[in-house]
Design a protein around this motif. Structure first.
Motif, PDB file in Angstrom:
ATOM      1  N   MET A  23      30.542   0.655 107.034  1.00  0.00           N
ATOM      2  CA  MET A  23      30.656   0.738 105.605  1.00  0.00           C
ATOM      3  C   MET A  23      29.167   0.035 105.124  1.00  0.00           C
ATOM      4  SD  MET A  23      34.488  -0.191 105.038  1.00  0.00           S
ATOM      5  CE  MET A  23      34.756  -1.053 106.412  1.00  0.00           C
ATOM      6  N   ILE A  24      28.398   0.802 104.297  1.00  0.00           N
ATOM      7  CA  ILE A  24      27.037   0.455 103.781  1.00  0.00           C
ATOM      8  C   ILE A  24      27.080   0.963 102.134  1.00  0.00           C
ATOM      9  CG2 ILE A  24      26.111   0.770 106.146  1.00  0.00           C
ATOM     10  CD1 ILE A  24      24.388   2.792 104.843  1.00  0.00           C
ATOM     11  N   SER A  25      26.265   0.021 101.593  1.00  0.00           N
ATOM     12  CA  SER A  25      25.984   0.485 100.187  1.00  0.00           C
ATOM     13  C   SER A  25      24.880   1.433 100.248  1.00  0.00           C
ATOM     14  CB  SER A  25      25.974  -0.652  99.268  1.00  0.00           C
ATOM     15  OG  SER A  25      24.572  -1.332  99.075  1.00  0.00           O
ATOM     16  N   THR A  26      24.765   2.223  99.091  1.00  0.00           N
ATOM     17  CA  THR A  26      23.298   2.884  98.886  1.00  0.00           C
ATOM     18  C   THR A  26      22.766   2.195  97.692  1.00  0.00           C
ATOM     19  OG1 THR A  26      24.480   4.298  97.238  1.00  0.00           O
ATOM     20  CG2 THR A  26      24.204   5.136  99.560  1.00  0.00           C
ATOM     21  N   SER A  27      21.437   2.523  97.579  1.00  0.00           N
ATOM     22  CA  SER A  27      20.622   1.641  96.396  1.00  0.00           C
ATOM     23  C   SER A  27      20.689   1.855  95.098  1.00  0.00           C
ATOM     24  CB  SER A  27      19.134   2.094  97.336  1.00  0.00           C
ATOM     25  OG  SER A  27      17.966   1.341  96.516  1.00  0.00           O
ATOM     26  N   MET A  28      20.329   0.964  94.611  1.00  0.00           N
ATOM     27  CA  MET A  28      20.521   0.879  93.097  1.00  0.00           C
ATOM     28  C   MET A  28      19.475  -0.112  92.305  1.00  0.00           C
ATOM     29  SD  MET A  28      23.975  -1.066  92.119  1.00  0.00           S
ATOM     30  CE  MET A  28      23.679  -0.500  90.205  1.00  0.00           C
ATOM     31  N   GLY A  29      19.341   0.006  91.083  1.00  0.00           N
ATOM     32  CA  GLY A  29      18.777  -0.930  90.221  1.00  0.00           C
ATOM     33  C   GLY A  29      19.741  -1.036  88.997  1.00  0.00           C
ATOM     34  N   PRO A  30      20.457  -2.202  89.233  1.00  0.00           N
ATOM     35  CA  PRO A  30      21.462  -2.428  87.805  1.00  0.00           C
ATOM     36  C   PRO A  30      21.042  -2.628  86.520  1.00  0.00           C
ATOM     37  CG  PRO A  30      21.520  -4.089  89.339  1.00  0.00           C
ATOM     38  CD  PRO A  30      20.645  -3.173  89.949  1.00  0.00           C
ATOM     39  N   GLY A  31      19.719  -2.887  86.210  1.00  0.00           N
ATOM     40  CA  GLY A  31      19.372  -2.853  84.900  1.00  0.00           C
ATOM     41  C   GLY A  31      19.091  -4.390  84.464  1.00  0.00           C
ATOM     42  N   ASP A 351      27.185   6.879  83.895  1.00  0.00           N
ATOM     43  CA  ASP A 351      27.009   7.025  82.635  1.00  0.00           C
ATOM     44  C   ASP A 351      26.054   6.102  81.862  1.00  0.00           C
ATOM     45  OD1 ASP A 351      28.342   9.358  82.974  1.00  0.00           O
ATOM     46  OD2 ASP A 351      30.195   8.601  81.871  1.00  0.00           O
ATOM     47  N   ASP A 352      26.318   4.646  82.199  1.00  0.00           N
ATOM     48  CA  ASP A 352      25.502   3.524  81.741  1.00  0.00           C
ATOM     49  C   ASP A 352      24.270   3.529  82.251  1.00  0.00           C
ATOM     50  OD1 ASP A 352      27.458   3.189  79.705  1.00  0.00           O
ATOM     51  OD2 ASP A 352      28.278   1.093  80.648  1.00  0.00           O
ATOM     52  N   VAL A 353      24.080   3.292  83.457  1.00  0.00           N
ATOM     53  CA  VAL A 353      22.928   3.006  84.229  1.00  0.00           C
ATOM     54  C   VAL A 353      21.990   4.188  84.061  1.00  0.00           C
ATOM     55  CG1 VAL A 353      21.840   2.255  86.357  1.00  0.00           C
ATOM     56  CG2 VAL A 353      24.207   1.241  85.576  1.00  0.00           C
ATOM     57  N   LEU A 354      22.411   5.316  84.731  1.00  0.00           N
ATOM     58  CA  LEU A 354      21.684   6.566  84.890  1.00  0.00           C
ATOM     59  C   LEU A 354      21.420   7.285  83.728  1.00  0.00           C
ATOM     60  CD1 LEU A 354      22.598   7.936  88.347  1.00  0.00           C
ATOM     61  CD2 LEU A 354      20.466   6.542  87.753  1.00  0.00           C
ATOM     62  N   GLY A 355      22.529   7.632  82.766  1.00  0.00           N
ATOM     63  CA  GLY A 355      22.705   8.350  81.810  1.00  0.00           C
ATOM     64  C   GLY A 355      21.917   7.744  80.418  1.00  0.00           C
ATOM     65  N   LYS A 356      22.160   6.503  80.305  1.00  0.00           N
ATOM     66  CA  LYS A 356      21.712   5.620  78.924  1.00  0.00           C
ATOM     67  C   LYS A 356      20.809   4.581  79.189  1.00  0.00           C
ATOM     68  CE  LYS A 356      26.352   6.713  76.895  1.00  0.00           C
ATOM     69  NZ  LYS A 356      27.765   6.234  76.043  1.00  0.00           N
ATOM     70  N   GLY A 588      31.717  11.346  78.827  1.00  0.00           N
ATOM     71  CA  GLY A 588      30.795  10.467  79.695  1.00  0.00           C
ATOM     72  C   GLY A 588      29.561  11.657  80.035  1.00  0.00           C
ATOM     73  N   SER A 589      28.396  11.391  80.238  1.00  0.00           N
ATOM     74  CA  SER A 589      27.500  12.133  80.473  1.00  0.00           C
ATOM     75  C   SER A 589      27.567  12.743  81.857  1.00  0.00           C
ATOM     76  CB  SER A 589      25.957  11.281  80.360  1.00  0.00           C
ATOM     77  OG  SER A 589      25.909  10.205  81.173  1.00  0.00           O
ATOM     78  N   SER A 590      28.254  12.270  82.825  1.00  0.00           N
ATOM     79  CA  SER A 590      28.500  12.602  84.382  1.00  0.00           C
ATOM     80  C   SER A 590      29.253  13.957  84.280  1.00  0.00           C
ATOM     81  CB  SER A 590      28.835  11.425  85.266  1.00  0.00           C
ATOM     82  OG  SER A 590      28.288  10.546  85.292  1.00  0.00           O
ATOM     83  N   ASP A 591      30.278  13.910  83.143  1.00  0.00           N
ATOM     84  CA  ASP A 591      31.371  14.994  83.057  1.00  0.00           C
ATOM     85  C   ASP A 591      30.900  15.840  82.095  1.00  0.00           C
ATOM     86  OD1 ASP A 591      33.795  14.307  84.525  1.00  0.00           O
ATOM     87  OD2 ASP A 591      33.216  12.283  83.886  1.00  0.00           O
ATOM     88  N   ARG A 592      30.220  15.505  80.952  1.00  0.00           N
ATOM     89  CA  ARG A 592      30.086  16.413  79.826  1.00  0.00           C
ATOM     90  C   ARG A 592      29.650  17.736  80.121  1.00  0.00           C
ATOM     91  NH1 ARG A 592      26.260  13.882  76.834  1.00  0.00           N
ATOM     92  NH2 ARG A 592      27.728  12.146  76.379  1.00  0.00           N
ATOM     93  N   PHE A 593      28.386  17.810  80.786  1.00  0.00           N
ATOM     94  CA  PHE A 593      27.837  19.162  80.937  1.00  0.00           C
ATOM     95  C   PHE A 593      28.724  19.843  81.966  1.00  0.00           C
ATOM     96  CE2 PHE A 593      25.535  21.924  84.023  1.00  0.00           C
ATOM     97  CZ  PHE A 593      24.679  22.574  83.008  1.00  0.00           C
ATOM     98  N   HIS A 594      29.493  19.391  82.807  1.00  0.00           N
ATOM     99  CA  HIS A 594      30.439  20.226  83.670  1.00  0.00           C
ATOM    100  C   HIS A 594      31.705  20.712  82.666  1.00  0.00           C
ATOM    101  CE1 HIS A 594      27.621  18.961  87.024  1.00  0.00           C
ATOM    102  NE2 HIS A 594      28.181  17.796  86.583  1.00  0.00           N
ATOM    103  N   VAL A 595      32.056  19.859  81.925  1.00  0.00           N
ATOM    104  CA  VAL A 595      33.195  20.114  81.190  1.00  0.00           C
ATOM    105  C   VAL A 595      32.841  21.407  80.241  1.00  0.00           C
ATOM    106  CG1 VAL A 595      34.918  19.436  79.183  1.00  0.00           C
ATOM    107  CG2 VAL A 595      34.463  18.191  81.428  1.00  0.00           C
ATOM    108  N   LEU A 596      31.614  21.356  79.558  1.00  0.00           N
ATOM    109  CA  LEU A 596      31.332  22.471  78.609  1.00  0.00           C
ATOM    110  C   LEU A 596      30.851  23.619  79.351  1.00  0.00           C
ATOM    111  CD1 LEU A 596      29.286  20.210  76.072  1.00  0.00           C
ATOM    112  CD2 LEU A 596      31.573  20.978  75.739  1.00  0.00           C
TER     113      LEU A 596
END
Length: 686
Positions: A23-31, A351-356, A588-596
């Motif tokens: 089990m490993i984590s993928t990379s990120m920058g939490p802001g 949604d917060d980190v990538l979207g906003k 949320g921005s992750s879902d909005r495009f797909h929902v619409l």
């Protein structure tokens, strides 16, 4: 070791590293808050890393910026540009190594780049050709060499700081991926045209790291075997050929990701089943000799183990599963998988980190993010003395408040007006089945906590509080459903969004019509004992009451969209009406495009943004749309306008109890993660 997860908990050799589990984590920058504007890790980031290393992860990947970025960037990253950054990089390594974990640096090569010669940091690529973005700034041969030098230098610095390896980012539509893809690469020089040419930059970067850091230094490669990008997606055979090229160039782990950030199909949302994308890693694994990691929608240890058993991957990678529970790996390997707080795919973090461009502060199952990591601000251990705490309302905010107050050493009475815990979550789980994970976990936690007693079917009033005489009260009674004030809003064909929750709680909603009165009364008698989200999903799809064939939904926010999607799938004719500019305005921005996108492609859905309801009749709804009045034919009308604050009880208790908190929708209607955070904070403050 967890007997059920022998492979997941077994070690594996990756390059020169021995991973303690799979089990490993993928990379990120939490802001911001985790990283200073000038690119230094804060104690918050160090605590975040340490929590997850102590939680048993084998490897933590961490984004590092190879150049010194502007102090005014929207989303800061830890910098690894020169030797002055070594002390801070070493602090990150120490935070992970002290708990036996490994840490791998990923020199940032995603959307933006700064050539360091006075030109601005912006979106660069092999040429101006772009997909869903303004034209890229074309990279010259000199620019390519500069990028290579930056990545190589960053890798060497991270090695000096003690990082255990480096990950080359060649996926998700980042710079290297743009060179790989025909969707964005139309060069005619040695970096364009054939696969060998398009792959050249990625392979050079791998060899650069090996040359700078030594052939034994471990190199992961994060790449996208499938892109889901229109206008030049490389085919399966190219993916297979590229995978073999990576092996030959020195890749020690194929860390696979699916699609680009801009991809137009769902990749990581709750609609994607756990383990879905392992079919990709299975195909790549058949082509290469080095280990392969699968990621995206990996949240269930049972599915993870099955993927390994079936030979579809060697390693499980992901991020959200350890945002949700930092101790995921340790719980799995200690035989405590039932205690995992599993990610539900709400995508609030994305949604917060990538979207906003906001920091990583909110998660629907883990409130211990953001300021909560700055101990002892919140959750600073046991309270000075034990108090009696009454929590009014057993929704998400109330349950989190009760658990946090108990952890502080207080005696808690959790009082719920209805017959079950969960509040509005029991209704949300109808449309989002993964949310049932939260309900089950809460039930287990409350049952195992000796400091919490639960009282159902009891309404908290000022007199009740006087009788109980607690030291502190936390009000979490939920918001008031917003109603529509137009002629016909009380008609027999109208269903208020809170009616279902009322029936679940044993109350028959007031409604016109003999059939409605009989059905509501019968439902109120049976649902408190028989209700489950699965039963409600079945009933909505197969029972012609209370929602008939043609449904008008008044309210195009999240509640209306969730109901619309569910009923759309059951073949009903759906009209969604809202006065906002866009339907799904608060999704949320992750879902909005797909929902619409689903709505727009469906033959049985019509959207009416910028529209107002004038009246409701037995056969439909009269609306004003584009300045003109017209009628929507509908057999059923649902009012789904969301919630307004409900401060009545908190106001009444102001003079009854000295220590009083109001949390969740009753104070500020928002999303699940907000309720979780507010409840947790109140419990920690008592």
């Amino acid at each position: 070791m967890g007997d059920s997860f022998k492979l997941l908990c077994s070690p594996i050799q990756v390059g020169s590293l021995m991973l303690r589990n799979r089990m490993i984590s993928t990379s990120m920058g939490p802001g911001h808050g985790y990283i200073t504007p000038d690119g230094k890790p804060t104690q918050r980031l160090l605590n975040f890393l340490e929590e997850r290393a102590a939680g048993g992860l084998a490897v933590i990947c961490q984004t590092i910026a190879p150049w010194r970025r502007s102090t005014e960037v929207r989303h800061p990253l830890v910098t690894g540009a020169d030797e002055s950054d070594l002390p801070e990089l070493r602090r990150m390594v120490e935070a992970v190594h002290k708990h036996g974990g490994l840490i791998v640096a990923q020199p940032w090569a995603v959307h933006l780049w700064d050539p360091g010669d006075g030109r601005p940091e912006t979106t660069y690529g092999p040429g101006p050709k772009a997909w869903r973005e303004p034209p890229y700034t074309t990279m010259s041969i000199e620019d390519i060499q500069t990028l290579r030098a930056q990545l190589r230098n960053c890798a060497k610095l991270c090695q000096q700081a003690g990082f255990d390896g480096v990950e080359v980012m060649a996926g998700v539509g980042g710079i290297l991926n743009r060179f790989l893809s025909l969707a964005t690469n139309d060069r005619t020089d040695e970096y364009g045209g054939s696969l060998e040419n398009r792959a050249r930059l990625t392979l050079e970067c791998i060899r650069d790291v090996k040359e700078a850091c030594g052939e034994d230094y471990t190199v992961f490669v994060r790449w996208s075997p499938v892109e889901y990008v229109e206008g030049g997606v490389w085919d399966v055979e190219e993916s297979f050929a590229f995978a073999k090229m990576l092996d030959e160039a020195g890749c020690d782990l194929h860390n696979l990701m699916i699609g680009w950030h801009e991809t137009s199909i769902p990749l990581t949302t709750k609609d994607i089943p756990d383990g879905h994308w392992s079919f990709v890693s299975e195909k790549i694994k058949q082509q290469v000799s080095k280990p392969v990691a699968t990621a995206y929608r990996e949240t269930d240890p049972v599915v993870m183990e099955r993927i390994l058993e079936e030979g579809k991957a060697d390693v499980i990678a992901g991020l959200r599963y350890v945002i949700a529970d930092p101790a995921f790996a340790r719980k799995v390997c200690e035989g405590r998988a039932h205690e995992i707080d599993r990610c539900v795919g709400c995508c609030r973090c994305l949604d917060d980190v990538l979207g906003k461009g906001r920091p990583l502060n909110y998660c629907s199952v883990n409130p211990h993010l953001g300021e909560e990591l700055d101990a002892p601000l919140y959750g600073g251990g046991k309270a000075a003395g034990s108090k009696t705490v009454l929590v009014a309302g057993a929704g998400m905010a109330g349950i989190q408040a009760a658990l946090a107050a108990s952890a502080r050493g207080h005696k808690v009475k959790l009082v719920e007006k209805g017959p079950r815990i969960g509040g509005a979550l029991v209704l949300s789980a109808v449309f989002s089945p993964t949310y049932e994970r939260i309900l089950g976990r809460y039930a287990d936690q409350l049952a195992a906590d000796p400091n919490i007693s639960i009282r159902l079917n009891t309404e908290v009033t000022p007199d009740y509080v006087r009788q109980e005489n607690p030291d502190a009260v936390i009000v979490a009674t939920g918001g008031d459903a917003m109603e529509l004030d137009v002629p016909g809003a009380d008609g027999k064909n109208v269903l208020q969004s809170h009616y279902i929750l009322e029936m679940i709680n044993g109350h028959a909603p007031k409604s016109k019509g003999v059939l409605n009165k009989l059905m509501y009364k019968g439902a109120a008698l049976t649902l408190p004992r028989l209700y489950s989200p699965a039963l409600a999903r079945w009933a909505l799809g197969n029972f012609p009451w209370p929602l008939k064939k043609r449904i008008a939904i008044i309210g195009g926010g999240l509640p209306g969209c969730e109901l619309g999607r569910e009923m759309m799938r059951h073949g009903r004719q759906i009209d969604i009406v809202d006065d906002h500019k866009k339907i799904g305005f608060d999704v949320g921005s992750s879902d909005r495009f797909h929902v619409l996108s689903e709505f727009k492609k469906a033959d049985n859905v019509r959207l009416h943004p910028l529209s107002t309801v004038k009246s409701i009749e037995d056969d439909g709804v009269t609306i004003v749309e584009d300045g003109a009045e017209h009628k929507i034919a509908a057999d059923s009308v649902v009012i789904a306008l969301g919630f307004a604050p409900n401060t009545k009880l908190a106001d009444e208790l102001g003079e009854v109890v000295e220590e009083l908190y109001a949390v969740g929708d009753c104070a500020e209607p928002a999303r699940m993660a907000d309720a979780v955070k507010q409840g947790y904070r109140a419990g920690c403050r008592v």
